[in-house]
Enzyme design. Structure first.
Site, PDB file in Angstrom:
ATOM      1  N   CYS A  14       1.091  -1.487   0.236  1.00  8.52           N
ATOM      2  CA  CYS A  14       0.029   0.157   0.255  1.00  8.52           C
ATOM      3  C   CYS A  14       0.857   1.131   0.103  1.00  8.52           C
ATOM      4  CB  CYS A  14      -0.919   0.179   1.115  1.00  8.52           C
ATOM      5  SG  CYS A  14      -2.139  -1.376   1.043  1.00  8.52           S
ATOM      6  N   HIS A 107      -0.208 -10.241  -4.924  1.00 13.12           N
ATOM      7  CA  HIS A 107       0.449  -9.835  -5.871  1.00 13.12           C
ATOM      8  C   HIS A 107       1.082 -10.633  -6.671  1.00 13.12           C
ATOM      9  CE1 HIS A 107       2.748 -11.032  -2.354  1.00 13.12           C
ATOM     10  NE2 HIS A 107       3.261 -11.171  -2.774  1.00 13.12           N
TER      11      HIS A 107
END
Ligand code: 5GP
Ligand code: ZN
Length: 121
Positions: A14, A107
């Site tokens: 983030c 991811h």
């Protein structure tokens, strides 16, 4: 598109998406961000992450499945742009402790540029 703003203040990826931690950008759109892995395991090693804090594949559901599908369109585009599509490449997502997931933000690893060893997958 409110998903784009849902970050976790303690999450490394983030922070990378927000630009608080520097990264080498490969691709970005309103839904996802791609950057080079800091510890590459192959000549080309790119991470593709959604711009929303989803912990892992275990959190994929009907609410975010379109986003994840979009990420695969982006993965294929990046692979073409990086010249990987002819030789081939591997796409990996580690999910949870047994898979040794070290960053709890969904991811996909794109790995290519060398002949992979057989095994695991
Ligand atoms: P995992 O082990 O969770 O599947 O993969 C996490 C990946 O993130 C690892 O390959 C690791 O090298 C990469 N990584 C961790 N921290 C950073 C960082 O701050 N910047 C970049 N570019 N990659 C990172
Ligand atoms: Zn996150």
């Amino acid at each position: 598109m409110s998903d784009v703003l849902r970050f976790d203040d303690n999450c490394v990826f983030c922070k990378i998406i927000k630009g608080d931690i520097p990264s080498t950008k490969v691709y970005e759109d309103n839904l996802c961000y791609a950057f080079r892995d800091i510890n590459p395991q192959a000549p080309t090693h790119i991470l593709v992450v959604p711009k929303v804090h989803i912990t892992s594949v275990a959190e994929v559901d009907r609410h975010n499945e379109a986003l994840v599908g979009h990420m695969f369109t982006v993965i294929a585009k990046i692979a073409r742009d990086e010249g990987l599509d002819e030789g081939g490449y591997r796409v990996i997502s580690n999910c949870g402790p047994d898979a040794c997931q070290s960053v709890p933000h969904l991811h996909f690893h794109i790995l290519g540029g060398k002949k992979m060893r057989e095994g695991m997958v």
